[in-house]
Design an enzyme around this catalytic site. Structure first.
Site, PDB file in Angstrom:
ATOM      1  N   ALA A 273      66.227  75.693 -26.381  1.00 54.42           N
ATOM      2  CA  ALA A 273      65.715  76.498 -26.348  1.00 54.42           C
ATOM      3  C   ALA A 273      66.441  77.177 -24.704  1.00 54.42           C
ATOM      4  O   ALA A 273      66.984  75.985 -24.099  1.00 54.42           O
ATOM      5  CB  ALA A 273      64.221  75.779 -26.001  1.00 54.42           C
ATOM      6  N   MET A 274      65.477  78.028 -24.163  1.00 52.79           N
ATOM      7  CA  MET A 274      65.697  78.523 -22.555  1.00 52.79           C
ATOM      8  C   MET A 274      65.170  79.074 -21.731  1.00 52.79           C
ATOM      9  O   MET A 274      63.473  80.023 -22.295  1.00 52.79           O
ATOM     10  CB  MET A 274      67.210  79.899 -22.914  1.00 52.79           C
ATOM     11  CG  MET A 274      67.700  79.845 -22.189  1.00 52.79           C
ATOM     12  SD  MET A 274      68.388  79.206 -20.591  1.00 52.79           S
ATOM     13  CE  MET A 274      67.590  79.868 -19.032  1.00 52.79           C
ATOM     14  N   GLU A 308      60.920  73.232 -21.227  1.00 56.73           N
ATOM     15  CA  GLU A 308      60.796  74.658 -20.951  1.00 56.73           C
ATOM     16  C   GLU A 308      60.139  74.825 -20.263  1.00 56.73           C
ATOM     17  O   GLU A 308      60.834  75.564 -19.076  1.00 56.73           O
ATOM     18  CB  GLU A 308      61.025  75.449 -22.674  1.00 56.73           C
ATOM     19  CG  GLU A 308      62.162  75.443 -23.259  1.00 56.73           C
ATOM     20  CD  GLU A 308      63.242  74.963 -22.439  1.00 56.73           C
ATOM     21  OE1 GLU A 308      63.592  75.211 -21.333  1.00 56.73           O
ATOM     22  OE2 GLU A 308      64.132  74.228 -23.362  1.00 56.73           O
TER      23      GLU A 308
HETATM   24 ZN   LIG Z   1      66.061  72.095 -19.598  1.00 54.62          ZN
END
Ligand SMILES: [Zn+2]
Length: 816
Positions: A273-274, A308
């Site tokens: 994930a980003m 995140e």
């Molecule tokens: Zn991270």
């Protein structure tokens, strides 16, 4: 390393970009207001055709060289740079890239971005350094596509429709013959972002569907997925996001700084994930969970979302000054994800996963010569990708943060954090800024303790000198050589899981604890097994002793303890060859170990099963599979249903594995199911099961899928590789495939997945032949800064394992 921020300090970007997904082009006009410090300034710019550059109103001379746009004769002081350029959309999951999916036979194309660590420069010219924070005013012009969504960090301020492309700057929409590609265009203008780093800018363009909820603090959260995914799969992530933002609002002192939060599951995604500010992107399996998803799938989605979202403060609001302090982002987020999920779902007992998972991977990786320290200098841009060593920057860093939080106490720790966020919001920091903020709330100097663990690799093995660790000796623990003299400041030796050290107990000490095992706390139980496992891996104790040790846990009921028993068994597996007499003995031994408990709890998920039982069953079933328990396999096969929604989801992977074992022809059906099914977890279960097949003909069909992106997506290729490499019947061919296809592998994924190949191979290789092959393949890559470290550690790791096996093989065989 040269920093472009020294030549030019950007304050605001006005990005006026055309994006043409049909011709894979991006381009337009970038205006950057800022301050020039020199007459020659440099911008990061990869692969562009730069058409014109103006500084204020004057056209200036420029040069594109080695991915740098150099501007000459620039007036020093406040200036505005205007660049018109043309570039390409990528297909390797970096920069501005294309992701595709099949929606009922129609190919859908999404344009997404992945700018961390240094890929914004592939989308537009910029000073692509984390300290170069600026505001971004983003305008995207795209061909009109029915029902298409266009998302960015901030909400849309306004949209405009055009019946022809407005003017000359959107050359991306003309083909070679000068013809427009579409009749209608839409221009999306987004609200200005706050001051932030280039690597956090993001957009997503494509046909998606989503659901919006508003959390108790009034933030609108929308989770999106591709149209081929069931919309019910976003509910769980929405709920976790809502509760996580509330948790962080309450503990961090500054409310979530943006107006909205979007989360998008992308069909093609390199990492997990980003944390793009306000527009977080995910691999589908890390965000989507159907209402009947497995407990394991839900836990991993919950942890990823919480991770995140903690970055929205730690990383996005306050950002590390330079990549050497990447750990500041990742170590923090990697521990905070557990605190948040523990607060939201205490019944998950999520810290047990932290101790049996992250802590153990850190302890193993950190015990090899050549491993990086948590804080790591960066000398070459190519090195940035290698910094993301999950076991160190994430897991070890998280373990160290846990040690610090437990020493300070959660409340006091948060008080320091609140000060830290208030002082450094919208700015950049180094590790010392955090330690300074925490110090007033600690009874010790956090900086002194943390520097000692963060600035150098490794950790101590502690030997008792005088009863109950009142006086002790410490050395650096190594798995690829004898321990060496070294020291760390150790506040107090605790036998729970807080500290990043291991205890070298004498046989008497170990037996005493084992005798009173039931009275120990869970963390103490885990430490006892984890430390023993490592001591045996290092050859400081004979691994043969693990045979007797594991047997003591036959009636154990804790899933976490069984998880570590499985680790002990895994450790024994390296000493036996495929299909040897010793392997048969080990399999018999494992069957005997699990049989009683598995009969007691049964294979099917019961209506009243709690979280521990579900995890316990998963551990036992995995061991039972290794033991080739054909009686149970036949029972499992009876539970197979062609409609996957009708199978017991928690044991779906066991059912599939059993079916492939008894009916090798089923493997090809599994590959078809992998292609047909959209649910990311179910897909994966089918592909993983196929890779277990032992039949030669079936295996050759699977081997043909390596590098075949049309059937197995680039993002899943590494998994296919690992699963086939784990299969003793295909590991030689898989290695040979890699040797012959290294250039292809380089093209499939980005830098981060490339470095995984030498790393995972080293975890699994154990023979002299494999060592030689590994060396022949990877040694010539030692001068590549993005692979050097992984290869060096890999060589040490395999060599040490080969030596350990040679030394103890006979003893283990005898014990079995
Ligand atoms: Zn991270």
């Amino acid at each position: 390393m040269e920093r472009f921020l020294d030549y030019f300090v950007p304050e605001k970007y006005i990005l006026d970009l055309g994006i043409n997904k049909f011709d894979k082009k991006i381009g337009g006009v970038v205006e950057i207001a800022g301050e020039a410090k020199e007459e020659v300034i440099k911008l990061h710019a990869v692969g562009f055709e730069v058409k014109q550059v103006f500084v204020d109103d004057k056209e200036v001379k420029f040069e594109m060289k080695d991915d740098v746009l150099i501007l000459f004769d620039v007036p020093v002081g406040k200036i505005s740079i205007t660049i018109s350029y043309l570039g390409n959309l990528n297909e390797n999951m970096e920069g501005a890239y294309l992701s595709t999916y099949d929606n009922d036979g129609e190919k859908e194309i999404i344009v997404a971005t992945q700018f961390e660590s240094h890929y914004a420069r592939q989308a537009f010219p910029c000073v692509d350094e984390p300290a170069a924070k600026a505001e971004f005013s983003l305008k995207l012009v795209v061909p009109e596509v029915e029902d298409e969504l266009v998302l960015a960090n901030t909400p849309i301020a306004n949209t405009k429709k055009y019946f022809k492309v407005p003017d000359g700057k959107y050359t991306v929409f003309y083909n070679d013959e000068g013809k427009k590609i579409s009749a209608k265009y839409i221009e999306y203008t987004f609200e200005d972002t706050p001051r932030m780093s280039t690597y956090l800018l993001a957009w997503v363009i494509g046909r998606l569907h989503g659901k919006t909820i508003t959390n108790q603090h009034g933030i609108e959260i929308t989770t999106y997925c591709a149209l081929n995914q069931d919309i019910a799969c976003v509910d769980f992530a929405n709920e976790i996001a809502a509760r996580s933002l509330e948790f962080y609002d309450d503990n961090f002192g500054i409310p979530y700084p943006l107006k909205k939060l979007d989360q998008v599951a992308l069909p093609d995604f390199e990492a997990g994930a980003m944390e793009n500010w306000g527009l977080v992107t995910y691999r589908e399996s890390m965000l989507l969970a159907s209402p009947d998803a497995t407990l394991g799938a839900k836990k991993s989605v919950a942890l990823t979302v919480a991770h995140e979202l903690s970055h929205q403060w730690f990383g996005d609001l306050v950002t590390m000054e330079w990549w050497d302090d990447l750990w500041l982002n990742e170590s923090f987020a990697s521990v905070m994800e557990y605190y948040a999920v523990d607060a939201i779902h205490p019944e998950y007992k999520i810290f047990e996963s932290f101790f049996t998972g992250d802590c153990c991977s850190a302890l193993i990786r950190d015990a090899y010569t050549g491993v990086q320290s948590v804080h790591q200098d960066v000398h070459d841009p190519e090195e940035i990708a290698t910094l993301f060593d999950g076991a160190i920057v994430y897991a070890k860093g998280a373990r160290l943060m846990l040690m610090l939080i437990r020493l300070m106490g959660w409340e006091e720790f948060c008080k320091g954090l609140v000060d830290y966020f208030k002082e450094h919001a919208y700015k950049n920091t180094k590790g010392d800024d955090l330690w300074r903020a925490l110090e007033p709330y600690a009874e010790f100097k956090p900086g002194e303790l943390m520097h000692a663990f963060i600035d150098k690799p490794g950790y101590p093995v502690v030997t008792n000198l005088e009863g109950e660790f009142e006086a002790f000796d410490q050395q650096r623990f190594l798995l690829d050589g004898p321990c060496v003299d070294d020291g760390w400041p150790l506040p107090e030796i605790l036998e729970d899981m807080s500290g990043h050290y291991i205890l070298n107990l004498t046989d008497e000490e170990f037996e005493a604890r084992l005798d009173g095992f039931d009275k120990l706390g869970l963390e103490e139980k885990l430490r006892l097994l984890i430390d023993r496992d490592l001591i045996c891996r290092a050859g400081m104790q004979s691994p043969a002793g693990l045979v007797g040790l594991a047997r003591k846990f036959k009636t154990e009921s804790s899933a976490a303890v069984w998880n570590k028993v499985a680790t002990l068994i895994g450790n024994l597996k390296v000493f036996v060859d495929d299909e040897s007499e010793e392997e048969k003995s080990l399999k018999k031994y494992v069957l005997d170990l699990v049989d009683e408990k598995l009969s007691e709890i049964g294979m099917k998920t019961g209506a009243n099963d709690d979280e521990n039982i579900i995890r316990l069953r998963a551990n036992l079933m995995a061991l039972d599979y290794y033991a080739e328990d054909e009686d149970r396999f036949r029972e499992l096969v009876m539970m197979y249903d062609d409609d996957y929604t009708k199978m017991d989801a928690e044991i779906r992977s066991d059912i599939l594995a059993a079916k492939v074992y008894l009916e090798p022809g089923f493997a090809s059906e599994c590959v078809e199911k992998y292609q047909e099914i959209n649910d990311p977890d179910v897909k994966f279960d089918y592909l993983a099961a196929a890779c277990l097949v032992r039949d030669e003909k079936a295996l050759s069909k699977l081997l043909a899928l390596l590098g075949e992106n049309e059937i197995v997506k680039p993002q899943d290729q590494l998994y296919l590789f690992i699963w086939l490499y784990r299969n003793p019947k295909s590991r030689i061919q898989v290695f040979d495939w890699l040797v012959n296809n290294w250039d292809l592998v380089k093209k499939i994924g980005g830098d981060k997945s490339l470095v995984s190949y030498p790393t995972v191979l080293a975890h699994l290789a154990r023979t002299e032949e494999e060592y030689t092959k590994y060396r022949e393949l990877f040694e010539p890559m030692l001068d590549n800064p993005s692979l050097k470290r992984a290869v060096e550690i890999g060589l040490n790791e395999i060599k040490a394992r080969v030596a350990l096996v040679a030394k103890y093989r006979d003893e283990v065989a005898k014990a079995l």
